[in-house]
Scaffold this active site. Structure first.
Site, PDB file in Angstrom:
ATOM      1  N   ASP A   1      -3.797 -14.902   4.591  1.00  0.00           N
ATOM      2  CA  ASP A   1      -3.565 -14.731   6.246  1.00  0.00           C
ATOM      3  C   ASP A   1      -4.935 -14.835   7.122  1.00  0.00           C
ATOM      4  O   ASP A   1      -4.670 -14.963   8.359  1.00  0.00           O
ATOM      5  CB  ASP A   1      -3.095 -13.602   6.613  1.00  0.00           C
ATOM      6  CG  ASP A   1      -1.479 -13.596   6.099  1.00  0.00           C
ATOM      7  OD1 ASP A   1      -0.869 -14.558   6.383  1.00  0.00           O
ATOM      8  OD2 ASP A   1      -1.068 -12.654   5.173  1.00  0.00           O
TER       9      ASP A   1
ATOM     10  N   HIS B   1      -5.115  -7.425  -1.426  1.00  0.00           N
ATOM     11  CA  HIS B   1      -3.921  -7.924  -1.790  1.00  0.00           C
ATOM     12  C   HIS B   1      -3.391  -7.159  -2.944  1.00  0.00           C
ATOM     13  O   HIS B   1      -4.283  -6.824  -3.916  1.00  0.00           O
ATOM     14  CB  HIS B   1      -3.739  -9.429  -2.193  1.00  0.00           C
ATOM     15  CG  HIS B   1      -2.537 -10.030  -2.150  1.00  0.00           C
ATOM     16  ND1 HIS B   1      -1.432  -9.773  -3.211  1.00  0.00           N
ATOM     17  CD2 HIS B   1      -1.847 -11.013  -1.299  1.00  0.00           C
ATOM     18  CE1 HIS B   1      -0.423 -10.330  -3.124  1.00  0.00           C
ATOM     19  NE2 HIS B   1      -0.626 -11.324  -1.861  1.00  0.00           N
TER      20      HIS B   1
ATOM     21  N   HIS C   1       2.475  -7.523   5.688  1.00  0.00           N
ATOM     22  CA  HIS C   1       2.983  -8.652   5.072  1.00  0.00           C
ATOM     23  C   HIS C   1       2.713  -9.695   5.579  1.00  0.00           C
ATOM     24  O   HIS C   1       1.744 -10.242   6.229  1.00  0.00           O
ATOM     25  CB  HIS C   1       4.558  -8.491   4.447  1.00  0.00           C
ATOM     26  CG  HIS C   1       5.211  -9.291   3.479  1.00  0.00           C
ATOM     27  ND1 HIS C   1       4.569 -10.207   2.884  1.00  0.00           N
ATOM     28  CD2 HIS C   1       6.365  -9.225   2.998  1.00  0.00           C
ATOM     29  CE1 HIS C   1       5.224 -10.882   2.150  1.00  0.00           C
ATOM     30  NE2 HIS C   1       6.617 -10.290   2.319  1.00  0.00           N
TER      31      HIS C   1
HETATM   32  N1  CMC Z   1      -9.251  -3.291   4.985  1.00  0.00           N
HETATM   33  C1  CMC Z   1      -9.962  -1.982   4.625  1.00  0.00           C
HETATM   34  N2  CMC Z   1      -9.710  -1.384   3.711  1.00  0.00           N
HETATM   35  C2  CMC Z   1      -8.691  -1.777   3.009  1.00  0.00           C
HETATM   36  C3  CMC Z   1      -7.924  -2.974   3.066  1.00  0.00           C
HETATM   37  C4  CMC Z   1      -8.396  -3.959   4.201  1.00  0.00           C
HETATM   38  N3  CMC Z   1      -7.490  -4.979   4.522  1.00  0.00           N
HETATM   39  N4  CMC Z   1      -6.939  -3.061   2.136  1.00  0.00           N
HETATM   40  C5  CMC Z   1      -7.219  -2.081   1.297  1.00  0.00           C
HETATM   41  N5  CMC Z   1      -8.087  -1.472   1.565  1.00  0.00           N
HETATM   42  C6  CMC Z   1      -8.660  -0.149   0.959  1.00  0.00           C
HETATM   43  C7  CMC Z   1      -7.590   1.026   1.102  1.00  0.00           C
HETATM   44  O1  CMC Z   1      -8.000   1.647   2.162  1.00  0.00           O
HETATM   45  C8  CMC Z   1      -8.090   1.812  -0.105  1.00  0.00           C
HETATM   46  O2  CMC Z   1      -9.187   2.369  -0.133  1.00  0.00           O
HETATM   47  P1  CMC Z   1      -9.554   3.711  -0.487  1.00  0.00           P
HETATM   48  O3  CMC Z   1      -9.513   3.615  -2.026  1.00  0.00           O
HETATM   49  O4  CMC Z   1     -10.599   4.374   0.082  1.00  0.00           O
HETATM   50  O5  CMC Z   1      -8.396   4.718   0.107  1.00  0.00           O
HETATM   51  C9  CMC Z   1      -8.069   0.732  -1.114  1.00  0.00           C
HETATM   52  O6  CMC Z   1      -8.654  -0.501  -0.474  1.00  0.00           O
HETATM   53  C10 CMC Z   1      -6.823   0.017  -1.789  1.00  0.00           C
HETATM   54  O7  CMC Z   1      -5.961  -0.319  -1.054  1.00  0.00           O
HETATM   55  P2  CMC Z   1      -4.304   0.054  -0.910  1.00  0.00           P
HETATM   56  O8  CMC Z   1      -3.910   0.269   0.455  1.00  0.00           O
HETATM   57  O9  CMC Z   1      -4.163   1.131  -1.832  1.00  0.00           O
HETATM   58  O10 CMC Z   1      -3.986  -1.459  -1.561  1.00  0.00           O
HETATM   59  P3  CMC Z   1      -2.505  -1.983  -1.551  1.00  0.00           P
HETATM   60  O11 CMC Z   1      -2.404  -2.735  -2.747  1.00  0.00           O
HETATM   61  O12 CMC Z   1      -1.553  -0.826  -1.481  1.00  0.00           O
HETATM   62  O13 CMC Z   1      -2.251  -2.773  -0.261  1.00  0.00           O
HETATM   63  C11 CMC Z   1      -2.342  -4.480   1.406  1.00  0.00           C
HETATM   64  C12 CMC Z   1      -2.385  -4.202  -0.276  1.00  0.00           C
HETATM   65  C13 CMC Z   1      -2.110  -6.230   1.209  1.00  0.00           C
HETATM   66  C14 CMC Z   1      -1.063  -3.868   1.971  1.00  0.00           C
HETATM   67  C15 CMC Z   1      -3.734  -4.109   1.915  1.00  0.00           C
HETATM   68  O14 CMC Z   1      -4.860  -4.541   1.406  1.00  0.00           O
HETATM   69  C16 CMC Z   1      -3.836  -4.324   3.405  1.00  0.00           C
HETATM   70  O15 CMC Z   1      -3.324  -3.772   4.325  1.00  0.00           O
HETATM   71  N6  CMC Z   1      -4.502  -5.581   3.944  1.00  0.00           N
HETATM   72  C17 CMC Z   1      -4.336  -5.968   5.370  1.00  0.00           C
HETATM   73  C18 CMC Z   1      -2.870  -6.544   5.792  1.00  0.00           C
HETATM   74  C19 CMC Z   1      -3.180  -7.899   5.133  1.00  0.00           C
HETATM   75  O16 CMC Z   1      -3.700  -8.892   5.256  1.00  0.00           O
HETATM   76  N7  CMC Z   1      -1.704  -8.384   4.498  1.00  0.00           N
HETATM   77  C20 CMC Z   1      -1.529  -9.641   4.053  1.00  0.00           C
HETATM   78  C21 CMC Z   1      -1.569  -9.606   2.522  1.00  0.00           C
HETATM   79  S1  CMC Z   1      -1.321 -11.230   1.922  1.00  0.00           S
HETATM   80  C22 CMC Z   1       0.237 -11.880   2.451  1.00  0.00           C
HETATM   81  C23 CMC Z   1       1.253 -11.313   1.874  1.00  0.00           C
HETATM   82  O17 CMC Z   1       1.567 -11.582   0.609  1.00  0.00           O
HETATM   83  O18 CMC Z   1       2.123 -10.804   2.513  1.00  0.00           O
END
Ligand code: CMC
Length: 395
Positions: free
Chosen positions: A329, A273, A234
């Site tokens: 970010d 996201h 986050h």
């Molecule tokens: N790098 C590599 N793979 C990713 C990433 C990433 N940053 N984000 C998602 N994926 C992949 C994930 O591994 C999954 O792949 P698979 O289908 O093979 O298992 C797929 O994409 C779906 O991801 P998810 O984890 O189910 O997506 P989510 O909606 O639960 O998570 C998130 C959203 C923001 C936590 C995630 O994208 C992430 O960890 N990003 C990196 C951290 C980051 O930059 N966070 C800031 C978010 S924006 C500011 C805020 O609002 O806080």
């Protein structure tokens, strides 16, 4: 059988109505109280946006002046809290200090504790406003103290002036000098704060609503929101992005890093996201702010590493298939680094504006006639009916 309702991460759980912001992740739309984020970033100021988010409408000039004045009147750090903050180790993470200080502030406000002041202590709008001004007013003072503590510098008291100017002053003023922040940097931080001020039922806003549902006092609700924000998925992502960019080091090393991400050995911080399945506008605006900041502070080399990541990832089937795009970010930490902030201070620069969201959601939640304590169901999968047989000799 409730197993069919299990919803990890609450992808399909709707916990309530809100009037604070509208998000359409397919089209990349973000509106605060009906106003597009782009227009607010171009035309408004952080304090005006804070008023809008908390009170639903844009303020008149008189309302804005009164609001700013009330915030400034509540910006001093109580001496006891100042002493507590100076007791942290010098390498204490500033978010740990920020969260502790916000929670500590509750002890100065027994009138905000429903156990002491009664369950209706937030019913009176005047009393609610007082806590809102307290929190908005003291947040830059706490943040600047956390910043200066690392370098063992004396904490500065707030002075009159704009919210962002005063924050810069408290960060950088040294006795016997006449510190004046650069207007371009003041404007840049103001717009960054507008962009970070609200984002619906984010993890931290949901945490605040969760805490408010238990009648937790507002100061600890905000501390809880800040703790949720601190996580690297986050608001802690801006620090994690900077550390990732420093580790990658140069544009030439980006392709190898992306391969590691695709092999799931690394996560690409600053990408992806839960809400957005397109290239949303906030990182685009942050890129334009970066260029303005670089004109004053010099170009930040890590910006080019971040641009290279963006270029490569946007063309790569791994990211295209999963609809992963840059988030706010990816470039924000680089802007803050160019301004001279260390990586660990970046989440504080996310928490400061986002606490406007937390206050707006806290207040909205309290006004919800259907509010209930938040208490998700569980599916128990552990042992049952075990006989207690001592495994060791407990004295
Ligand atoms: N790098 C590599 N793979 C990713 C990433 C990433 N940053 N984000 C998602 N994926 C992949 C994930 O591994 C999954 O792949 P698979 O289908 O093979 O298992 C797929 O994409 C779906 O991801 P998810 O984890 O189910 O997506 P989510 O909606 O639960 O998570 C998130 C959203 C923001 C936590 C995630 O994208 C992430 O960890 N990003 C990196 C951290 C980051 O930059 N966070 C800031 C978010 S924006 C500011 C805020 O609002 O806080």
């Amino acid at each position: 059988n409730i197993t069919k309702y299990i919803d990890p991460g609450y992808l399909n759980t709707v916990s309530g109505h809100t009037r604070v912001s509208f998000v359409d992740g397919e089209q990349g739309i973000l509106e605060y109280r009906g106003y597009s984020i782009k227009e607010l970033a171009e035309k408004s100021t952080f304090i005006e946006v804070a008023y809008l988010l908390i009170y639903e409408d844009l303020p008149t000039i008189q309302q804005l002046e009164e609001f700013s004045k009330k915030i400034m009147n509540h910006s001093s750090l109580p001496i006891e809290l100042r002493n507590i903050m100076s007791c942290f180790k010098n390498d204490a993470h500033p978010m740990g200090m920020f969260i502790s200080a916000m929670s500590g502030l509750s002890t100065f406000h027994p009138e905000a504790n429903p156990a002491l002041a009664g369950q209706s202590c937030y019913d009176d709008p005047y009393k609610r406003d007082k806590h809102i001004s307290n929190i908005l007013g003291i947040s830059p003072t706490i943040s600047a103290a956390a910043y200066r503590h690392k370098n063992q510098k004396e904490f500065n008291n707030p002075r009159d002036g704009g919210y962002i100017e005063n924050f810069f002053y408290m960060l950088h003023h040294e006795k016997g000098t006449d510190y004046q922040p650069h207007p371009v940097l003041v404007k840049a931080l103001d717009v960054m704060f507008i962009l970070h001020a609200e984002h619906g039922f984010s993890c931290s806003a949901a945490a605040v609503r969760h805490l408010a549902s238990a009648n937790t006092d507002v100061y600890n609700c905000i501390a809880g929101g800040a703790a949720a924000l601190y996580g690297t998925l986050h608001g802690g992502a801006n620090e994690a992005v900077l550390r990732m960019l420093m580790k990658i080091g140069s544009k030439a090393n980006v392709p190898a890093f992306i391969e590691k991400v695709k092999n799931k050995e690394e996560k690409l911080m600053g990408f992806g996201h839960r809400m957005y399945k397109c290239y949303e506008i906030r990182p685009k605006i942050v890129k334009t702010i970066a260029l303005k900041v670089f004109e004053v502070c010099g170009r930040e080399e890590l910006f080019d590493v971040a641009l290279e990541i963006e270029q490569i990832a946007l063309k790569d089937p791994y990211f295209i298939k999963r609809r992963l795009f840059p988030n706010i970010d990816l470039f924000s930490g680089v802007v803050y680094k160019a301004m001279g902030f260390p990586p660990e201070f970046c989440p504080v620069l996310f928490a400061m504006p986002r606490l406007v969201s937390w206050l707006a959601h806290w207040s909205e939640f309290l006004d919800d006639p259907n509010r209930k304590i938040t208490r998700p169901q569980q599916v128990y999968t552990g042992h049952r009916n075990r006989k207690y047989v001592p495994q060791c000799d407990i004295k």
